[in-house]
Scaffold this motif. Structure first.
Motif, mmCIF file in Angstrom:
data_model
loop_
_atom_site.group_PDB
_atom_site.id
_atom_site.type_symbol
_atom_site.label_atom_id
_atom_site.label_comp_id
_atom_site.label_asym_id
_atom_site.label_seq_id
_atom_site.Cartn_x
_atom_site.Cartn_y
_atom_site.Cartn_z
ATOM 1 N N ASN A 4 0.844 -1.186 0.000
ATOM 2 C CA ASN A 4 0.000 0.000 0.000
ATOM 3 C C ASN A 4 0.877 1.233 0.000
ATOM 4 O O ASN A 4 1.915 1.274 0.659
ATOM 5 C CB ASN A 4 -0.906 0.029 1.239
ATOM 6 C CG ASN A 4 -2.178 -0.750 1.027
ATOM 7 O OD1 ASN A 4 -2.512 -1.138 -0.082
ATOM 8 N ND2 ASN A 4 -2.892 -0.984 2.113
ATOM 9 N N TYR A 5 0.462 2.229 -0.737
ATOM 10 C CA TYR A 5 1.168 3.503 -0.776
ATOM 11 C C TYR A 5 0.309 4.539 -0.063
ATOM 12 O O TYR A 5 -0.926 4.418 -0.038
ATOM 13 C CB TYR A 5 1.428 3.919 -2.227
ATOM 14 C CG TYR A 5 2.244 2.908 -2.989
ATOM 15 C CD1 TYR A 5 3.619 2.835 -2.806
ATOM 16 C CD2 TYR A 5 1.649 2.018 -3.862
ATOM 17 C CE1 TYR A 5 4.385 1.902 -3.491
ATOM 18 C CE2 TYR A 5 2.398 1.078 -4.552
ATOM 19 C CZ TYR A 5 3.764 1.024 -4.358
ATOM 20 O OH TYR A 5 4.513 0.106 -5.035
ATOM 21 N N SER A 6 0.974 5.552 0.496
ATOM 22 C CA SER A 6 0.196 6.548 1.227
ATOM 23 C C SER A 6 0.896 7.899 1.214
ATOM 24 O O SER A 6 2.080 7.999 0.881
ATOM 25 C CB SER A 6 -0.016 6.098 2.674
ATOM 26 O OG SER A 6 1.215 6.105 3.369
ATOM 27 N N ASP A 8 0.309 12.000 3.470
ATOM 28 C CA ASP A 8 -0.446 12.773 4.450
ATOM 29 C C ASP A 8 -0.789 14.133 3.869
ATOM 30 O O ASP A 8 0.027 14.746 3.186
ATOM 31 C CB ASP A 8 0.370 12.989 5.732
ATOM 32 C CG ASP A 8 0.619 11.693 6.486
ATOM 33 O OD1 ASP A 8 -0.168 10.743 6.303
ATOM 34 O OD2 ASP A 8 1.591 11.644 7.259
ATOM 35 N N ARG A 132 -4.605 11.047 6.353
ATOM 36 C CA ARG A 132 -3.774 10.024 5.718
ATOM 37 C C ARG A 132 -4.570 9.399 4.581
ATOM 38 O O ARG A 132 -5.692 8.953 4.776
ATOM 39 C CB ARG A 132 -3.377 8.974 6.761
ATOM 40 C CG ARG A 132 -2.779 7.678 6.259
ATOM 41 C CD ARG A 132 -1.298 7.689 5.914
ATOM 42 N NE ARG A 132 -0.386 8.408 6.727
ATOM 43 C CZ ARG A 132 0.347 7.903 7.728
ATOM 44 N NH1 ARG A 132 0.212 6.654 8.086
ATOM 45 N NH2 ARG A 132 1.206 8.657 8.376
ATOM 46 N N THR A 134 -4.526 6.450 1.614
ATOM 47 C CA THR A 134 -3.877 5.175 1.306
ATOM 48 C C THR A 134 -4.518 4.552 0.067
ATOM 49 O O THR A 134 -5.732 4.581 -0.081
ATOM 50 C CB THR A 134 -4.038 4.195 2.496
ATOM 51 O OG1 THR A 134 -3.667 4.860 3.692
ATOM 52 C CG2 THR A 134 -3.181 2.972 2.323
ATOM 53 N N LEU A 141 -2.943 7.834 -6.112
ATOM 54 C CA LEU A 141 -2.586 8.893 -5.159
ATOM 55 C C LEU A 141 -2.282 10.192 -5.883
ATOM 56 O O LEU A 141 -2.667 11.282 -5.429
ATOM 57 C CB LEU A 141 -1.386 8.467 -4.306
ATOM 58 C CG LEU A 141 -1.621 7.302 -3.335
ATOM 59 C CD1 LEU A 141 -0.345 6.999 -2.573
ATOM 60 C CD2 LEU A 141 -2.751 7.603 -2.385
ATOM 61 N N TYR A 162 5.033 10.996 1.307
ATOM 62 C CA TYR A 162 4.605 10.228 0.143
ATOM 63 C C TYR A 162 5.460 8.980 0.049
ATOM 64 O O TYR A 162 6.659 9.054 -0.152
ATOM 65 C CB TYR A 162 4.738 11.092 -1.112
ATOM 66 C CG TYR A 162 4.160 10.457 -2.354
ATOM 67 C CD1 TYR A 162 2.809 10.550 -2.609
ATOM 68 C CD2 TYR A 162 4.958 9.769 -3.240
ATOM 69 C CE1 TYR A 162 2.269 9.976 -3.739
ATOM 70 C CE2 TYR A 162 4.437 9.187 -4.372
ATOM 71 C CZ TYR A 162 3.084 9.293 -4.608
ATOM 72 O OH TYR A 162 2.547 8.712 -5.732
#
Length: 163
Positions: A4-6, A8, A132, A134, A141, A162
């Protein structure tokens, strides 16, 4: 690959850049012929800037000077929340300019609702004064960041962490 990529979503400003902008503005106030003898003071507190000056006219000049210096230092004008003008001793006036930092709970809910409504594969969670976001794809994203940049929110948004 189930990674998973996220990132803020935050609302912050560089305090040192603000200090530098106010320093430059104070120096210019001391040198400008129309502001030189007004005994204008610009004080930076923990959460606000207090401006004390001669009249409403000089207050407007000082405010525009501070805004100009802030823009040159890459600070958003959305961080300034101008309070009402109060009369100080004699003919002098005072104004408190609050500094906005962090995303309010209401704005965080609005942002996460927009993400939920427009992007079905992406999760947004509110964590204090940050949001956040995700997803399984970095491209998704990027789409969220582009969509949020199109909106005009009352506070400046930055995208951090990132990964």
């Amino acid at each position: 690959m189930a990674a998973n990529y996220s990132f803020d979503i935050v609302s912050e400003f560089d305090r040192q850049e603000l200090v530098n902008a106010l320093d430059q503005a104070t120096r210019e106030i001391q040198n400008r012929y129309d502001l030189k003898d007004t005994k204008t003071t610009v004080e930076l507190g923990e959460e606000a800037i207090t401006i004390n000056t001669d009249s409403d006219f000089t207050l407007d000049a000082v405010n525009s000077l501070i805004q100009t210096k802030a823009i040159k230092r890459n600070l958003s004008l959305k961080i300034f929340d101008y309070g009402k003008v109060e009369s100080a001793s004699g003919t002098r006036v005072r104004q408190e300019v609050k500094l906005k930092k962090g995303i309010s709970q209401e704005l965080a809910k609005q942002i996460s609702k927009l993400i939920r409504d427009e992007f079905s594969k992406i999760q947004a969670s509110i964590q204090g004064d940050t949001v956040r976001v995700t997803a399984k794809s970095k491209d998704d994203l990027q789409d969220v960041i582009q969509r949020l940049k199109q909106e005009d929110y009352p506070t400046p948004l930055q995208f951090t962490n990132y990964r």
